[in-house]
Design a protein around this motif. Structure first.
Motif, PDB file in Angstrom:
ATOM      1  N   ALA A  59       0.995   3.634   2.057  1.00 17.78           N
ATOM      2  CA  ALA A  59       1.521   3.896   3.402  1.00 17.78           C
ATOM      3  C   ALA A  59       2.715   2.993   3.699  1.00 17.78           C
ATOM      4  N   VAL A  60       2.600   1.739   3.305  1.00 21.72           N
ATOM      5  CA  VAL A  60       3.682   0.781   3.565  1.00 21.72           C
ATOM      6  C   VAL A  60       4.950   1.175   2.796  1.00 21.72           C
ATOM      7  N   ARG A 110       0.475  -1.616   7.278  1.00 21.66           N
ATOM      8  CA  ARG A 110       1.148  -0.466   7.850  1.00 21.66           C
ATOM      9  C   ARG A 110       1.637  -0.790   9.264  1.00 21.66           C
ATOM     10  N   SER A 154       0.850  -1.182   0.000  1.00 20.88           N
ATOM     11  CA  SER A 154       0.000   0.000   0.000  1.00 20.88           C
ATOM     12  C   SER A 154       0.889   1.236   0.000  1.00 20.88           C
TER      13      SER A 154
END
Lengths: 432, 327
Positions: A119-120, A145, A117
């Motif tokens: 965020a990751v 995350r 993602s």
């Protein structure tokens, strides 16, 4: 019993291939030697033939995935191998229909492992986290995350700042698939080899390196690294050759269907000279020098994306006409992306027509593991002194790079001089 | 602090504002003698008389139009639409007049008007008494749209709305009226328009909601806490102007977002919130932005099982949160 079909060895230097297209899908009958898929390797596209007759059962390596030589790519059920089974196939089918959920679930455990993602990815980059070392707790093994935050907190999975050397090693290791299923080509195997002090600024564009580009890069580095390059240049007066070609070209085109360029003349001059100087047609093999019997001329053909060096085999057996046709065919094949492996292999000496784009001098890099490479530069009209008078002549430079381990300047110079003499020997009325 | 119901908070706010400012008056269908069909205006006509508590004809366009005129004249009207469903005949007045007066007059005129309207389902109201209408107005610049979920916010926000210089649509979820109770201070206070509020802190999934579904979300969060899922809950309170800062902050808490509202999915305000998040918090996202909303069907069914199916509830929300948490 299904037979495993593996990625075949498609040439001596080929270590991996990308499945370009499956020509058979599960359930399709397959004849022996029938092509089952198209594979794009470093330099050529090839078809993989079936080794047996039967039915395609399962495709393991998906289209677009890059597979190491020897890795499983699909399974084919051999014809007549299990007649009993064929009888109760419906049953087997229903069984199969029932099992998929479980199988899918099992396979799904890591299906999301490499789906990162935003965020990751951001957290991993900001904190220098190597995501391949993070255990995913999300659906399908996805790294969440929270998983990254935990990794940051515990200090695990921190990637050492990749040095250029490391990045290189990583690149080499890349073809090794993690699972029997080949890694997809888009897998972020080498997230940022740009580590070597290269920073991106606004507006910069990152162009992914194609496998062809990567191969060219590797070969060039290898050649420059291994072979001590020496360079020499001579000037040839090709006024006679230009006149000859001008006289012949229209009729030649009409009669033979291909244009008469200077390239066949260059190759002919080289080939004849190589016979006099076999060391120019040789390979350095550490404790010995191998003088090649066959004279196979690699010719450099550029496309917009890459440079290819297809080979005219046994060029010494060909006439000007034969060479003209061979050059034409190889150029056509290259531009159409239809080069086959055999077109690429076995070159013993390279001829490069750099003059075609106006160059008047170049220092070519030797086509490894050959001994030398010769560039023919642009033919330009220049005032020169001939018979103590100023004359306008068609002049051309010949640029030779040589492997100084094999050759010294003297022999290379003599060879080059013979090439020059041969080209200068052409007159408007020479028979070809 | 006394505990009062959601509708009592409405009544208190009206009562106190009418006492505070003589320009404030209410108008609407049955708001006077009857005290409102939901009893929101009960006691007002006795306290302030029929000059300030106007029973109007059943003409919503007139209710809005009269209120707009009065506002332009310097009054502080609080108009009531008996049900939000009935606001449709007044849409022209609200959208083309109230929303645009300030702009059209280059700031010379303003329209300090409040339109209250009970909305939402879950009360066996069926087609004409259950609609959520906020999406009709959220895309109209010039309007403020307030949708409180607790008695405290109702009172504080209604006061702010009445004191605001521009038109405010004040939507009250009718299911909340007597269902939701909460502590409300006796002394005067306001809640600012345009400020969302974190109703619960969490680390796994962020739920953004407003109105009745906000309470369902809180109940779901309570339930999920027992399962080890930590839910962050943001109450938008005001849709327009949207408190982007609070939204983005809430997103950053977990990276996983569920937007919940009773208004139907397509074109609902959740889409706008999702777009803001996608544009401004992309690198915070750990999962696709999810919406859980009313179904895209023409109307609230009268049949109780079907109404139950239409309405969101804590279980439906818990399920959606769980899926996000597992992602």
């Amino acid at each position: 019993m299904a037979t495993d079909i593996k990625m075949p060895q498609l040439g001596e230097s080929v270590t991996e291939g990308t499945i370009a297209k499956w020509l058979k899908k599960p359930g399709d009958p397959v004849a022996k030697y029938e092509p089952i898929c198209e594979v794009a390797t470093d330099k050529v596209n090839a078809e993989v033939p079936s080794t047996i007759e039967g039915t395609m059962v399962e495709i393991i390596a998906e289209e677009g995935s890059t597979v190491e030589v020897g890795q499983l790519i699909c399974r084919i059920e051999e014809a007549g191998a299990a007649p009993e089974k064929a009888a109760d196939q419906p049953e087997a089918k229903t069984e199969e229909a029932e099992t998929p959920p479980a199988a899918a679930e099992e396979a799904g455990e890591t299906s999301m492992k490499a789906r990162y993602s935003p965020a990751v990815l951001r957290l991993a980059q900001e904190n220098n986290i190597d995501l391949s070392k993070v255990q995913g707790t999300g659906k399908g093994g996805r790294i969440t995350r929270k998983d990254v935050l935990k990794a940051i907190e515990t200090g695990a999975a921190t990637a050492a700042a990749p040095t250029p050397e490391r990045a290189e090693r990583k690149a080499e290791a890349a073809p090794e698939p993690v699972s029997p299923v080949a890694k997809p080509t888009i897998a972020p195997v080498k997230p940022a080899p740009a580590a070597a002090g290269i920073t991106l600024e606004n507006g910069d564009t990152e162009v992914p390196v194609s496998s062809v580009r990567r191969t060219i890069a590797q070969r060039m580095v290898m050649s420059k690294h291994e072979a001590p390059h020496a360079w020499t240049m001579m000037e040839a007066d090709v006024t006679g050759l230009v006149a000859l070609r001008n006289r012949l070209k229209d009729e030649f085109k009409k009669r033979e269907g291909v244009s008469l360029t200077f390239m066949p003349f260059f190759i002919k001059a080289v080939v004849d000279s190589l016979k006099e100087f076999p060391y120019l047609n040789s390979v350095w093999a550490e404790d010995k020098i191998i003088l090649k019997k066959r004279i196979n001329i690699s010719i450099a053909v550029a496309t917009d994306e890459a440079l290819y060096v297809p080979v005219i085999h046994d060029a010494d057996e060909k006439s000007i006409l034969g060479l003209a046709k061979a050059v034409h065919q190889l150029a056509e094949k290259t531009r159409a992306g239809k080069l086959e492996l055999k077109d690429m292999q076995g070159g013993t000496f390279t001829v490069n027509n750099t003059g075609s784009f106006g160059s008047i001098a170049s220092t070519p890099i030797i086509n490894h593991p050959q001994a030398a490479i010769l560039s023919f530069e642009a033919i330009v009209k220049r005032p020169v002194v001939k018979d103590n008078m100023i004359a306008v002549r068609d002049m051309m430079n010949l640029c030779l790079s040589l492997d100084h381990r094999i050759l010294d300047g003297l022999m290379a110079g003599r060879f080059l001089k013979r090439v020059k003499e041969r080209l200068e020997a052409y007159g408007p009325d020479t028979q070809i | 602090m006394p505990v009062i119901s959601y509708i009592d908070a409405v009544t208190q706010a009206l009562m106190e504002e009418m006492k505070r400012d003589p320009r404030v008056f209410v108008l609407g269908e049955d708001v006077g003698v009857r005290g409102g069909v939901f009893r929101a205006t009960v006691g007002l006509i006795e306290e302030f008389g029929e000059d300030r508590v106007l029973d109007t004809p059943l003409t919503e366009s007139a209710i809005a139009g009269v209120a707009i005129g009065a506002a332009a004249y310097g009054m502080r009207p609080v108009a009531e639409m008996q049900f939000a469903d009935f606001i449709m005949p007044a849409v022209n007045q609200i959208v083309s007049e109230a929303a645009k007066i300030r702009y059209r007059s280059n700031g010379t005129w303003s329209c300090p008007l409040v339109i209250r309207a009970p909305y939402g389902g879950g009360v066996h109201g069926a087609l004409y008494h259950s609609q959520s209408v906020e999406k009709i107005f959220t895309g109209v610049p010039g309007l403020k749209i307030v949708m409180p979920s607790t008695p405290y916010d109702v009172k504080g926000l209604l006061k702010s709305a009445i004191r605001d210089e521009d038109p405010v649509l004040f939507f009250e979820h009718k299911r909340c009226y007597r269902l939701i109770k909460g502590e409300v201070p006796v002394e005067d206070y306001t809640v600012p328009i345009g400020k969302a509020e974190v109703k619960r802190e969490g680390t796994d999934v962020t739920v953004i909601s407003y109105g009745l579904t906000l309470h369902f979300a809180l109940q779901a969060a309570e339930q999920l806490a027992k399962e080890g899922i930590s839910v962050h809950v943001l109450d938008l309170r005001t849709l327009i102007p949207l408190d982007k800062e609070a939204v983005l902050e809430a997103v950053a808490k977990t990276g996983k977002v569920l937007i919940v509202h009773e208004d139907n999915l397509t074109g609902g305000f959740g889409g706008e919130v999702a777009a803001v998040i996608a544009e401004e918090a992309f690198f915070e996202l750990d999962a696709p932005i999810k919406r859980l909303c009313g179904p895209d069907v023409p109307a609230m069914p009268y049949s109780p099982p079907l109404e139950k199916e239409f309405m969101l509830n804590p279980e439906k929300i818990a399920k959606a949160i769980r899926e996000l948490a597992e992602f």
